[in-house]
Design a protein around this motif. Structure first.
Motif, PDB file in Angstrom:
ATOM      1  N   THR A 206      38.331  30.067  37.067  1.00 41.11           N
ATOM      2  CA  THR A 206      39.142  28.934  37.483  1.00 41.11           C
ATOM      3  C   THR A 206      38.768  27.786  36.549  1.00 41.11           C
ATOM      4  OG1 THR A 206      39.803  27.516  39.331  1.00 41.11           O
ATOM      5  CG2 THR A 206      37.490  28.177  39.247  1.00 41.11           C
ATOM      6  N   GLY A 328      46.755  33.732  33.794  1.00 45.14           N
ATOM      7  CA  GLY A 328      46.439  33.872  35.207  1.00 45.14           C
ATOM      8  C   GLY A 328      45.830  35.225  35.529  1.00 45.14           C
ATOM      9  N   GLN A 437      45.223  31.662  41.206  1.00 42.74           N
ATOM     10  CA  GLN A 437      45.456  30.975  39.930  1.00 42.74           C
ATOM     11  C   GLN A 437      46.828  30.310  39.891  1.00 42.74           C
ATOM     12  OE1 GLN A 437      42.736  30.916  38.306  1.00 42.74           O
ATOM     13  NE2 GLN A 437      41.726  32.616  39.369  1.00 42.74           N
TER      14      GLN A 437
END
Length: 464
Positions: A206, A328, A437
């Motif tokens: 992240t 992602g 995400q």
């Protein structure tokens, strides 16, 4: 007496007819607005670090800090780079110009929340008034975060981390000047306000994204790219390629929701827009011309130097438009790594390099998104060398995917997710790691379900 009354009357008439705009009157009042509430955004904002490019320009960093009147500088790098010429050039320049500094060389390649916290602790213990990052994306991202939390001494770590994993608070504090000296041609982190890390508790990547994080200055010295090993050049180059492709095919900015109620809430990743498009397409053209040469011939100065510029151009593009599914999906691929360690990376832990984790899903992703904006997919395939004159619009995604497979095969990229240690049994966990995400996955031009993500991971198990 009548004359006086007449004068008074005329003065009152002039007053009533006078300008009521706020520049000339204190009587301005705003008329009530009747504006329908928007669900999607209506604007985009361009933000980018200052960039200085030139062979040997690293020698100027000491003068820059002296000009800033910096008194205590934090230099961040990793243990491998600490022994190489780029770091020596920076430190020599600081010493020559009488700049006081301390070195933190414990940056982890592919940072974790733990390695970020170690750097934050170091930065908080000193009264640094400027930061210098010398390295690839891992170093630059770590330095951004150390700067942020040193300037926010009361902040908890998850305060600024992207939602839904963290609280995603906007950055409202003033940060110290940060100079970034990139040594790889890939991340473009010298241009952006993004910092990415592995969140170990969830085994996913992240990050923190805010324009406030972007370096004040990126010193892009192409001579540093001559020190990149062959695989590092390849994987970082594929990161440039995916930055350009994803930002060019991202959801348009005026279709992204929600519309921010305050400009401070407008995200750094805003969707494709006319200005980012220019940078992304230009980066794609350079990649098409120079990536293979830069990987195959480390002494090809023209190719290595141009790939360093391509990294900057793509960084400006994706730093404002954003990326989508390749990135992602890459975060759990990198975060859940088991035993794979990439060649040419001198690390003591399993590692799927960022550029590799991103590009492995690219054929599947662009097959999936091709139907939404076929013209852009065909244009990208054409830039990368495919004759698209007779291709049907409905085949745009397949053609771009085949173009990418050829690129990957010729540069000896691992044959899919199985080659880096994954199997079909891992797909549910990979999907689970992708779902948070949203900062990037929602920028995909085509919305995706959990079933879609499962199919994309399955299609990426083998490439050739």
């Amino acid at each position: 007496m009548a004359g006086r009354d007449r004068v008074t009357h005329l003065l009152k008439q002039l007053q009533l007819a006078s300008c009521r705009c706020p520049a000339h009157s204190h009587g301005y009042s705003q008329a009530p607005e009747h504006v329908a509430t928007r669900t999607t955004d209506y604007a985009f904002e361009m933000a980018c670090s200052n960039i200085r490019y030139g062979e040997g320009v690293t020698n100027e960093v000491g003068m820059d800090l002296q000009n800033m009147k910096a008194r205590n500088v934090c230099v961040m790098t990793d243990k491998n780079l600490a022994k190489l010429p780029p770091v020596k050039a920076v430190l020599d320049s600081l010493v020559k110009n009488g700049v006081n500094f301390k070195v933190f060389d414990k940056v982890r390649v592919e940072p974790t929340d733990g390695s970020f916290k170690e750097a934050i602790t170091f930065a908080r213990q000193e009264q640094f008034d400027a930061f210098v990052a010398v390295g690839g994306g891992s170093v630059m991202d770590t330095c951004k975060v150390a700067n942020l939390y040193a300037c926010s001494p009361d902040a908890e770590f998850l305060d600024y981390v992207n939602a839904p994993i963290g609280k995603g608070k906007p950055v409202v504090v003033s940060l110290c000047p940060l100079i970034a000296v990139p040594t790889t041609a890939g991340t473009g982190s010298e241009t952006t306000g993004v910092a990415i890390f592995d969140y170990e508790a969830m085994k996913v990547k992240t990050g923190i994204a805010s324009r406030a994080l972007k370096p004040l200055l990126g010193i892009v010295d192409p001579s540093h790219t001559l020190h990149m090993p062959e695989r590092v050049a390849a994987y970082s180059g594929f990161d440039v390629l995916c930055h350009a492709l994803e930002s060019y095919t991202a959801l348009p900015y005026n279709l992204r929701s929600p519309c921010p109620s305050n400009p401070i809430n407008r995200p750094a990743y805003q969707g494709s827009n006319p200005i980012s498009d220019v940078w992304s397409k230009h980066a794609l053209n350079i990649v098409a011309k120079y990536l293979k040469r830069a990987v195959r011939h480390p002494d090809d100065i023209e190719a290595r130097f141009n790939m360093h510029l391509a990294s900057v151009f793509a960084g400006i593009g994706f730093g404002n438009a954003g990326v989508h599914l390749c990135h992602g999906m890459s975060y759990p691929i990198a975060g859940m790594v088991k035993n794979f360690t990439a060649k040419d990376y001198n690390v003591d832990h399993p590692l799927v390099p960022h550029g590799l984790s991103v590009v492995l899903t690219s054929p599947a992703v662009f097959t999936f998104t091709g139907s939404v904006c076929p013209e852009r997919h065909l244009e990208a395939a054409e830039i990368l060398g495919t004759d698209v004159r007779t291709v049907k619009r409905e085949d745009a995604g397949l053609v771009l995917a085949d173009t990418l497979r050829k690129f990957l095969f010729e540069l000896k990229v691992e044959d899919g997710l199985t080659a880096v240690g994954y199997s079909k049994e891992d797909i549910p966990d990979l999907v689970k790691g992708t779902l948070p995400q949203e900062r990037v996955t929602k920028l995909s031009p085509r919305p995706q379900t959990e079933e879609d993500l499962s199919a994309l991971f399955e299609s990426s198990m083998k490439l050739y």
